[in-house]
Design a protein around this motif. Structure first.
Motif, mmCIF file in Angstrom:
data_model
loop_
_atom_site.group_PDB
_atom_site.id
_atom_site.type_symbol
_atom_site.label_atom_id
_atom_site.label_comp_id
_atom_site.label_asym_id
_atom_site.label_seq_id
_atom_site.Cartn_x
_atom_site.Cartn_y
_atom_site.Cartn_z
ATOM 1 N N GLY A 1 0.772 -1.229 0.000
ATOM 2 C CA GLY A 1 0.000 0.000 0.000
ATOM 3 C C GLY A 1 0.805 1.283 0.000
ATOM 4 N N ARG A 2 0.101 2.361 0.309
ATOM 5 C CA ARG A 2 0.673 3.695 0.195
ATOM 6 C C ARG A 2 1.781 3.949 1.209
ATOM 7 N N ARG A 3 1.704 3.306 2.367
ATOM 8 C CA ARG A 3 2.735 3.521 3.381
ATOM 9 C C ARG A 3 4.086 3.021 2.892
ATOM 10 N N PHE A 4 4.126 1.812 2.349
ATOM 11 C CA PHE A 4 5.394 1.298 1.829
ATOM 12 C C PHE A 4 5.835 2.107 0.619
ATOM 13 N N ALA A 5 4.883 2.483 -0.224
ATOM 14 C CA ALA A 5 5.220 3.299 -1.392
ATOM 15 C C ALA A 5 5.837 4.626 -0.967
ATOM 16 N N ARG A 6 5.295 5.211 0.087
ATOM 17 C CA ARG A 6 5.837 6.478 0.588
ATOM 18 C C ARG A 6 7.250 6.288 1.134
#
Length: 240
Positions: free
Chosen positions: A85-90
Motif C-alpha cells: 500500500g501507500r505507506r510502503f510506497a511512501r
C-alpha cells in the motif's frame, strides 16, 4: 538511455541470496537506468504495510536511495503482493500504478502489467482473484491482528501450491486471445509482463500487423530483466 523492467523477485527472509542479488541489481544495473518498473511479486507475500519485517525496511531504504540517485521506480501489484500500500510506497518513494499501464518509450507504445489477468483459462484462479481484490474484503483482512493474517496467508499459499500441482501447465499460461484483446484495447505494439515465469519474447499477430510480448523470468537461480532503449528490447538474465 534505458528503462528497466523486472518482476517476480519473490523476496522473503528465507531466501537471502535473492535479496542480496536484488540489492546488488539496484546498486549497479538499476542505478544506470532512466527508470525502473517492477511488475509485481516483488515480495513472496504481503499481509499489510504494518508487517514489521526487517526485510521490508531494508528494501524500502534501498528503493528510496535509488530514487534519491535520480532513478524513479514504479510498481504494479502482483498476485503475491497486491496488498502493498501507500505507506510502503511512501517509505520507498515508489509510484504505484494501475494494473495496466500504457507507456511511450523510445518510439514504442507498450502496455505493462503483472500478467495474471491474462491467464483466463485458469477459471478457479480468476474467481479467487476477483474475490480478494474487492475493497471490502481487503479492508476486513487488514483489520485482523497481524498473527491472524500471517496464519491465513500461510494457509492460502499452501492451498495455492497444492492446487497448482493438479493443474495442467497450459492452463497457468496466458490465453492468446486475452493477450491480443488487451493489446488491441490499448492500441499498442508491445506488451511486457511477468507472472508466468516463462521468459521469452513472442511475436503476436494483431490483425495485419505483428506485435511483441516480452515475458520476464522469475528470480529463482538468477536475475531477469527487460531492457528497453532506442536500440531495441532485450531480455537479459544475470547471476545474483
Amino acid at each position: 538511455m534505458t528503462t528497466l523492467f523486472i518482476a517476480d523477485i519473490h523476496l522473503c527472509a528465507q531466501e537471502p541470496a535473492i535479496t542480496a542479488g536484488f540489492l546488488r541489481f539496484l546498486r549497479q544495473e538499476a542505478a544506470q537506468a532512466d527508470a525502473l518498473y517492477i511488475l509485481g511479486d516483488l515480495f513472496e507475500a504481503w499481509i499489510g504495510d504494518d508487517d514489521p519485517q526487517p526485510l521490508h525496511t531494508q528494501i524500502a531504504q534501498a528503493l528510496n536511495q535509488l530514487h534519491q540517485q535520480g532513478v524513479p521506480c514504479f510498481f504494479i501489484h502482483g498476485n503475491r503482493d497486491f496488498l502493498l500500500g501507500r505507506r510502503f510506497a511512501r517509505d520507498s518513494l515508489m509510484t504505484l500504478l494501475p494494473e495496466e499501464k500504457v507507456l511511450e518509450l523510445y518510439g514504442r507504445r507498450m502496455v505493462i502489467l503483472h500478467g495474471d489477468t491474462l491467464c483466463t483459462d485458469d477459471v478457479a484462479y480468476q474467481k479467487f482473484r476477483k474475490k480478494v481484490h474487492k475493497p471490502l474484503i481487503q479492508k476486513l483482512f487488514l483489520w485482523l491482528p497481524l498473527k491472524w493474517r500471517l496464519a491465513i496467508a500461510a494457509k492460502m499459499r499452501a492451498n495455492s501450491k497444492a492446487s497448482n500441482s493438479q493443474k495442467e501447465m497450459a492452463i497457468m499460461d496466458v490465453n492468446p486471445y486475452a493477450v491480443v484483446r488487451t493489446m488491441q484495447t490499448h492500441g499498442v505494439q508491445w506488451m511486457i509482463h511477468g507472472h508466468t515465469h516463462r521468459p521469452a519474447i513472442h511475436e503476436v499477430m494483431l490483425g495485419e500487423t505483428v506485435g511483441h510480448r516480452a515475458v520476464l523470468g522469475a528470480w529463482h537461480q538468477q536475475g531477469s530483466m527487460i531492457k528497453v532503449s532506442a536500440d531495441g528490447v532485450e531480455l537479459i538474465h544475470f547471476p545474483f
